[in-house]
Write a protein that holds these residues in place. Structure first.
Motif, PDB file in Angstrom:
ATOM      1  N   ALA A  59     -11.974   4.398  -2.852  1.00  0.00           N
ATOM      2  CA  ALA A  59     -13.253   4.634  -3.513  1.00  0.00           C
ATOM      3  C   ALA A  59     -13.326   3.912  -4.854  1.00  0.00           C
ATOM      4  O   ALA A  59     -14.350   3.300  -5.202  1.00  0.00           O
ATOM      5  CB  ALA A  59     -13.474   6.134  -3.703  1.00  0.00           C
ATOM      6  N   GLU A  60     -12.249   3.950  -5.632  1.00  0.00           N
ATOM      7  CA  GLU A  60     -12.244   3.299  -6.939  1.00  0.00           C
ATOM      8  C   GLU A  60     -12.289   1.775  -6.816  1.00  0.00           C
ATOM      9  O   GLU A  60     -12.979   1.101  -7.587  1.00  0.00           O
ATOM     10  CB  GLU A  60     -11.006   3.731  -7.733  1.00  0.00           C
ATOM     11  N   LEU A  61     -11.570   1.228  -5.857  1.00  0.00           N
ATOM     12  CA  LEU A  61     -11.586  -0.225  -5.671  1.00  0.00           C
ATOM     13  C   LEU A  61     -12.957  -0.701  -5.206  1.00  0.00           C
ATOM     14  O   LEU A  61     -13.439  -1.750  -5.645  1.00  0.00           O
ATOM     15  CB  LEU A  61     -10.498  -0.638  -4.679  1.00  0.00           C
ATOM     16  N   ARG A  62     -13.606   0.074  -4.342  1.00  0.00           N
ATOM     17  CA  ARG A  62     -14.958  -0.289  -3.910  1.00  0.00           C
ATOM     18  C   ARG A  62     -15.933  -0.214  -5.072  1.00  0.00           C
ATOM     19  O   ARG A  62     -16.801  -1.078  -5.226  1.00  0.00           O
ATOM     20  CB  ARG A  62     -15.421   0.625  -2.780  1.00  0.00           C
ATOM     21  N   ALA A  63     -15.810   0.838  -5.883  1.00  0.00           N
ATOM     22  CA  ALA A  63     -16.716   0.991  -7.028  1.00  0.00           C
ATOM     23  C   ALA A  63     -16.569  -0.163  -8.008  1.00  0.00           C
ATOM     24  O   ALA A  63     -17.546  -0.582  -8.646  1.00  0.00           O
ATOM     25  CB  ALA A  63     -16.451   2.321  -7.732  1.00  0.00           C
ATOM     26  N   ALA A  64     -15.347  -0.691  -8.132  1.00  0.00           N
ATOM     27  CA  ALA A  64     -15.102  -1.827  -9.023  1.00  0.00           C
ATOM     28  C   ALA A  64     -15.406  -3.163  -8.361  1.00  0.00           C
ATOM     29  O   ALA A  64     -15.232  -4.218  -8.996  1.00  0.00           O
ATOM     30  CB  ALA A  64     -13.657  -1.806  -9.500  1.00  0.00           C
ATOM     31  N   GLN A  65     -15.856  -3.128  -7.104  1.00  0.00           N
ATOM     32  CA  GLN A  65     -16.214  -4.331  -6.342  1.00  0.00           C
ATOM     33  C   GLN A  65     -15.048  -5.318  -6.273  1.00  0.00           C
ATOM     34  O   GLN A  65     -15.212  -6.526  -6.415  1.00  0.00           O
ATOM     35  CB  GLN A  65     -17.455  -5.003  -6.930  1.00  0.00           C
ATOM     36  N   VAL A  66     -13.863  -4.765  -6.059  1.00  0.00           N
ATOM     37  CA  VAL A  66     -12.669  -5.590  -5.910  1.00  0.00           C
ATOM     38  C   VAL A  66     -12.652  -6.201  -4.511  1.00  0.00           C
ATOM     39  O   VAL A  66     -12.791  -5.486  -3.510  1.00  0.00           O
ATOM     40  CB  VAL A  66     -11.393  -4.762  -6.145  1.00  0.00           C
ATOM     41  N   ALA A  67     -12.503  -7.508  -4.436  1.00  0.00           N
ATOM     42  CA  ALA A  67     -12.421  -8.195  -3.152  1.00  0.00           C
ATOM     43  C   ALA A  67     -10.993  -8.094  -2.622  1.00  0.00           C
ATOM     44  O   ALA A  67     -10.066  -8.652  -3.213  1.00  0.00           O
ATOM     45  CB  ALA A  67     -12.830  -9.655  -3.296  1.00  0.00           C
ATOM     46  N   MET A  68     -10.824  -7.379  -1.517  1.00  0.00           N
ATOM     47  CA  MET A  68      -9.496  -7.200  -0.945  1.00  0.00           C
ATOM     48  C   MET A  68      -9.116  -8.406  -0.084  1.00  0.00           C
ATOM     49  O   MET A  68      -9.990  -9.087   0.472  1.00  0.00           O
ATOM     50  CB  MET A  68      -9.466  -5.924  -0.108  1.00  0.00           C
ATOM     51  N   PRO A  69      -7.827  -8.699   0.052  1.00  0.00           N
ATOM     52  CA  PRO A  69      -7.392  -9.800   0.922  1.00  0.00           C
ATOM     53  C   PRO A  69      -7.883  -9.589   2.355  1.00  0.00           C
ATOM     54  O   PRO A  69      -7.841  -8.480   2.870  1.00  0.00           O
ATOM     55  CB  PRO A  69      -5.867  -9.728   0.837  1.00  0.00           C
ATOM     56  N   GLU A  70      -8.347 -10.666   2.977  1.00  0.00           N
ATOM     57  CA  GLU A  70      -8.848 -10.603   4.349  1.00  0.00           C
ATOM     58  C   GLU A  70      -7.807 -11.196   5.291  1.00  0.00           C
ATOM     59  O   GLU A  70      -7.589 -12.405   5.300  1.00  0.00           O
ATOM     60  CB  GLU A  70     -10.182 -11.344   4.473  1.00  0.00           C
ATOM     61  N   ASN A  71      -7.176 -10.334   6.044  1.00  0.00           N
ATOM     62  CA  ASN A  71      -6.149 -10.742   7.008  1.00  0.00           C
ATOM     63  C   ASN A  71      -6.042  -9.623   8.041  1.00  0.00           C
ATOM     64  O   ASN A  71      -5.009  -8.970   8.160  1.00  0.00           O
ATOM     65  CB  ASN A  71      -4.820 -10.954   6.282  1.00  0.00           C
ATOM     66  N   PRO A  72      -7.131  -9.372   8.787  1.00  0.00           N
ATOM     67  CA  PRO A  72      -7.246  -8.118   9.559  1.00  0.00           C
ATOM     68  C   PRO A  72      -6.171  -7.917  10.610  1.00  0.00           C
ATOM     69  O   PRO A  72      -5.641  -6.808  10.745  1.00  0.00           O
ATOM     70  CB  PRO A  72      -8.642  -8.209  10.187  1.00  0.00           C
ATOM     71  N   ILE A  73      -5.832  -8.955  11.372  1.00  0.00           N
ATOM     72  CA  ILE A  73      -4.823  -8.782  12.417  1.00  0.00           C
ATOM     73  C   ILE A  73      -3.458  -8.510  11.786  1.00  0.00           C
ATOM     74  O   ILE A  73      -2.689  -7.675  12.272  1.00  0.00           O
ATOM     75  CB  ILE A  73      -4.782 -10.020  13.330  1.00  0.00           C
ATOM     76  N   ALA A  74      -3.183  -9.177  10.675  1.00  0.00           N
ATOM     77  CA  ALA A  74      -1.897  -8.986  10.005  1.00  0.00           C
ATOM     78  C   ALA A  74      -1.784  -7.603   9.390  1.00  0.00           C
ATOM     79  O   ALA A  74      -0.816  -6.869   9.628  1.00  0.00           O
ATOM     80  CB  ALA A  74      -1.724 -10.057   8.929  1.00  0.00           C
ATOM     81  N   ILE A  75      -2.786  -7.222   8.586  1.00  0.00           N
ATOM     82  CA  ILE A  75      -2.715  -5.962   7.853  1.00  0.00           C
ATOM     83  C   ILE A  75      -2.937  -4.770   8.779  1.00  0.00           C
ATOM     84  O   ILE A  75      -2.289  -3.730   8.641  1.00  0.00           O
ATOM     85  CB  ILE A  75      -3.737  -5.963   6.701  1.00  0.00           C
ATOM     86  N   GLY A  76      -3.849  -4.917   9.739  1.00  0.00           N
ATOM     87  CA  GLY A  76      -4.175  -3.794  10.607  1.00  0.00           C
ATOM     88  C   GLY A  76      -3.211  -3.590  11.758  1.00  0.00           C
ATOM     89  O   GLY A  76      -2.983  -2.450  12.179  1.00  0.00           O
ATOM     90  N   TRP A  77      -2.600  -4.678  12.275  1.00  0.00           N
ATOM     91  CA  TRP A  77      -1.846  -4.566  13.515  1.00  0.00           C
ATOM     92  C   TRP A  77      -0.403  -5.053  13.392  1.00  0.00           C
ATOM     93  O   TRP A  77       0.525  -4.343  13.740  1.00  0.00           O
ATOM     94  CB  TRP A  77      -2.553  -5.343  14.627  1.00  0.00           C
ATOM     95  N   ALA A  78      -0.228  -6.293  12.886  1.00  0.00           N
ATOM     96  CA  ALA A  78       1.126  -6.845  12.820  1.00  0.00           C
ATOM     97  C   ALA A  78       1.987  -6.088  11.821  1.00  0.00           C
ATOM     98  O   ALA A  78       3.135  -5.746  12.110  1.00  0.00           O
ATOM     99  CB  ALA A  78       1.072  -8.335  12.454  1.00  0.00           C
ATOM    100  N   GLY A  79       1.450  -5.836  10.630  1.00  0.00           N
ATOM    101  CA  GLY A  79       2.212  -5.158   9.597  1.00  0.00           C
ATOM    102  C   GLY A  79       2.740  -3.801  10.028  1.00  0.00           C
ATOM    103  O   GLY A  79       3.938  -3.525   9.894  1.00  0.00           O
TER     104      GLY A  79
END
Length: 392
Positions: A59-79
């Motif tokens: 919630a805090e990162l979204r409120a600060a409009q922080v752009a998170m790294p985009e690597n969906p297969i890596a972060i969501g599945w491989a990691g």
């Protein structure tokens, strides 16, 4: 039921705000090293955050409009799979660059000719000294053309039963012998690919878990995939939601006939049902309870919901819906809706077809038998009686 959300004074909020004061424009590497990319992961890659802390951090990162790294297969599945079955050396080598999106990953699972029968693998890997020699073909591989690494399942024991004799490898995508060809879809673009392996030599140290016991890890990957593909947006968590569509209709002050008003109400109700299912899942996690059937049900419902939204936008466009480039709301979002309508048929196929999802729900949630015993002439009534007897 009462849904649980992090309070305004949750201590994780103060920690995030203090960190952001020191890092007002954080880089992907800084986010990865802080543990904020995947706070629920164990240290040092995450923060061992409980569900309530994770919600507060997000919630805090979204409120600060922080752009998170985009690597969906890596972060969501491989990691998560490397965390579950990888060696300490593999975690140290891959997880930090993965979280910072410095190395993009793809998933090399599906094969031509086998449909949803994922364990029916034809791609073979033969051990040759300190390498595995891989031959075969994979299909529907998202982002293979830009990926640095891939998670690859192969058959290493051809004589073992179908769900055994499978191994899980980390595959560098620049290895000699790999050929990647694009698969164009209805949107006119491509992010899917077919990948060919011709005597590809992968170091044996890239084996995740034990040889011939990779199906357990493949199920870890698939479990995370189905959760990841059930986000808020209509297109696998991306793009517009039902609430966004309703806001567009209101802002444009469209004069809708009763049938279109009814369809709009239906997709909004579907969106609310899915939102409440998500909150139930989050609440169960916060309370330390397993999520139950909600995750599987939500995946099945959300895919069709995305198609319903895109079909409704086409209907709102009227006869203009037959051509590209028309936005029924009079804004500049024509490309969004064109792409969404053409992409929507993929929703009930990717990440497990709608039929497979319903089979999983029937077997694992409702306790139904895997299939009727045709040879013994079992009827549906007899199958139902067998289920009831097993539940007593």
């Amino acid at each position: 039921m009462e849904f649980l959300t992090p309070p305004a004074d949750h201590p994780a909020r103060d920690r995030v705000r203090a960190w952001l004061r020191e890092h007002p424009h954080p880089t992907p590497r800084q986010l990865a090293e802080s543990g904020y990319v995947a706070p629920h992961w164990p240290a040092p890659y995450g923060l061992d955050a409980d569900p309530m802390s994770q919600l507060a951090i997000d919630a805090e990162l979204r409120a600060a409009q922080v752009a998170m790294p985009e690597n969906p297969i890596a972060i969501g599945w491989a990691g998560p799979t490397i965390l579950a079955g990888g060696t300490e050396a593999q975690r140290e080598r891959y997880l930090r660059p993965l979280l910072a999106a410095e190395e993009i990953w793809c998933q090399l699972f599906s094969e031509p000719g086998h449909g949803s029968d994922l364990a029916n693998l034809s791609t073979r890997a033969v051990r040759d000294g300190e390498h595995y020699v891989v031959n075969g073909q994979k299909l529907w591989t998202s982002d293979a053309h830009v990926a640095h690494l891939g998670i690859l399942i192969v058959r290493t024991d051809p004589d073992a039963p179908k769900h055994r004799g499978i191994s899980y490898l980390i595959c560098p995508m620049d290895t000699p012998g790999i050929t990647i060809r694009p698969v164009y879809d209805m949107t006119g673009t491509f992010y899917l690919n077919e990948v060919f392996f011709d005597d590809v030599r992968i170091p044996a140290e890239n084996l995740v878990g034990e040889e011939n016991k990779g199906w357990r890890l493949a199920k870890v990957t698939l479990g995370n995939e189905r959760v990841s593909l059930s986000g808020e947006g209509a297109l696998w968590g991306h793009g517009p939601s039902a609430a966004d569509l309703l806001a567009k209709v209101r802002a444009a002050n469209l004069d809708l006939d009763p049938l279109l008003r009814q369809e709009l109400a239906k997709v909004w109700i579907e969106g609310e049902v899915l939102r409440l299912i998500r909150l139930r899942t989050v609440t169960a996690a916060v309370q330390g309870r397993p999520p139950g059937p909600e995750a599987s049900i939500r995946k099945a419902l959300s895919d069709e919901h995305g198609q319903h939204i895109m079909n409704l936008v086409r209907d709102l466009a009227g006869s203009h819906g037959l051509v590209k480039g028309h936005d029924p709301f009079g804004s500049d979002d024509a490309k969004t809706w064109d792409h969404g309508f053409c992409f929507a048929p993929a929703l009930t196929i990717g990440g497990g077809t709608a039929q497979v999802q319903r089979n999983i729900i029937a077997e694992q949630v409702l306790g139904m038998p895997r299939e009727l015993d045709v040879e013994k002439g079992m009827t549906w009534s007899e199958a139902r009686s067998a289920v009831l007897a097993a539940q007593r």
